[in-house]
Design an enzyme around this catalytic site. Sequence first.
Site, mmCIF file in Angstrom:
data_model
loop_
_atom_site.group_PDB
_atom_site.id
_atom_site.type_symbol
_atom_site.label_atom_id
_atom_site.label_comp_id
_atom_site.label_asym_id
_atom_site.label_seq_id
_atom_site.Cartn_x
_atom_site.Cartn_y
_atom_site.Cartn_z
ATOM 1 N N TYR A 5 67.614 3.335 5.802
ATOM 2 C CA TYR A 5 68.025 2.311 4.869
ATOM 3 C C TYR A 5 68.375 0.962 5.098
ATOM 4 O O TYR A 5 67.985 0.093 4.819
ATOM 5 C CB TYR A 5 68.888 2.837 3.932
ATOM 6 C CG TYR A 5 68.487 4.063 2.914
ATOM 7 C CD1 TYR A 5 67.502 4.003 1.860
ATOM 8 C CD2 TYR A 5 68.885 5.273 3.747
ATOM 9 C CE1 TYR A 5 67.203 5.181 1.314
ATOM 10 C CE2 TYR A 5 68.299 6.536 2.736
ATOM 11 C CZ TYR A 5 67.664 6.501 1.841
ATOM 12 O OH TYR A 5 67.124 7.568 1.017
ATOM 13 N N ASN A 52 61.743 4.242 -7.257
ATOM 14 C CA ASN A 52 60.258 4.248 -6.859
ATOM 15 C C ASN A 52 59.423 5.079 -7.965
ATOM 16 O O ASN A 52 59.488 6.359 -7.816
ATOM 17 C CB ASN A 52 59.944 4.819 -5.501
ATOM 18 C CG ASN A 52 58.739 4.443 -5.259
ATOM 19 O OD1 ASN A 52 57.764 4.069 -5.712
ATOM 20 N ND2 ASN A 52 58.250 5.405 -4.147
ATOM 21 N N CYS A 74 58.431 6.510 -0.251
ATOM 22 C CA CYS A 74 59.792 6.222 -0.142
ATOM 23 C C CYS A 74 60.473 7.497 0.500
ATOM 24 O O CYS A 74 61.476 7.474 1.117
ATOM 25 C CB CYS A 74 60.550 6.255 -1.405
ATOM 26 S SG CYS A 74 60.071 7.710 -2.858
ATOM 27 N N HIS A 75 59.512 8.717 0.918
ATOM 28 C CA HIS A 75 60.122 9.712 1.706
ATOM 29 C C HIS A 75 60.299 9.512 3.081
ATOM 30 O O HIS A 75 60.787 9.998 3.988
ATOM 31 C CB HIS A 75 58.948 11.159 1.361
ATOM 32 C CG HIS A 75 57.657 10.835 1.934
ATOM 33 N ND1 HIS A 75 56.572 10.152 1.105
ATOM 34 C CD2 HIS A 75 56.937 10.933 3.046
ATOM 35 C CE1 HIS A 75 55.374 9.651 1.777
ATOM 36 N NE2 HIS A 75 55.841 10.469 2.927
ATOM 37 N N GLU A 103 53.086 15.038 7.626
ATOM 38 C CA GLU A 103 52.822 13.666 8.206
ATOM 39 C C GLU A 103 52.873 13.915 9.637
ATOM 40 O O GLU A 103 51.861 13.278 10.469
ATOM 41 C CB GLU A 103 53.379 12.452 7.640
ATOM 42 C CG GLU A 103 52.803 12.158 6.028
ATOM 43 C CD GLU A 103 53.574 11.025 5.603
ATOM 44 O OE1 GLU A 103 54.060 10.117 6.158
ATOM 45 O OE2 GLU A 103 53.172 10.549 4.570
#
Length: 177
Positions: free
Chosen positions: A105, A128, A136-137, A163
Site C-alpha cells: 500500500y 474497487n 486490487c488483489h 498468477e
Amino acid sequence: MMISGHRTHAVLESPYGPLTMVATDGVLSGLYMNLQRHRPAEELFGEREPDGRTPPFGQVVEQLEAYFAGELTDFDLPLALHGTPFQRTVWEALQEIPYGETISYGQLAQQIGKPSASRAVGLANGKNPISIIVPCHRVVGSSGSLTGYGGGLERKRRLLDFEHGVRTAEDPTATLF
C-alpha cells in the site's frame, strides 16, 4: 456514490465463485464476487441479461475465461470506474501492477505521488468496483503479508498463487514477493 445511466448485469461462474458483471450504458462498471465487502445492493445492478456472452458482456467473459485459463495477463476492456478522483487515481494505478507481482500500500501511495496516504490508498483499494480486472488483489502489507481484501483473504491468496504459478511457468526466475 450514486451512478446514473442504464445498468444491466450478468453472472459468470468462475474458479473463485460466481462473478456478477455490471455494465453502465454498455461499459463494464462492476465485477463483484459473492460475499464481497462493499458490494452494492442487488437491485442497483439493473436488469439481468440471461446470456452473459452477448453485449455488453461477451468480451468481458472471453477475457476472464482466458485469464482463468492462464492465457491472458493483461485485460483490454473499456471500463467505467465511478468513484472520487482519488479513488479513480488509485484504481488506475492498480492496473499498472504487472501480472503475478505485488506491491505494498505504501509503494502504491508513493507511485501516485501521495507517500503519506497509504491508509487512504487502502480504503480506495477496498472500494474497487471491478475486482480481478482492476487487480486490487496484488496489493499487500508492507511486510508482504496479505491484508484486507474485499473478496476475502483466501481468494486473495488463491489469485496471487494462481498468477504466480502461471508467471513462474513462463519464467522460472520470477518471484512473488
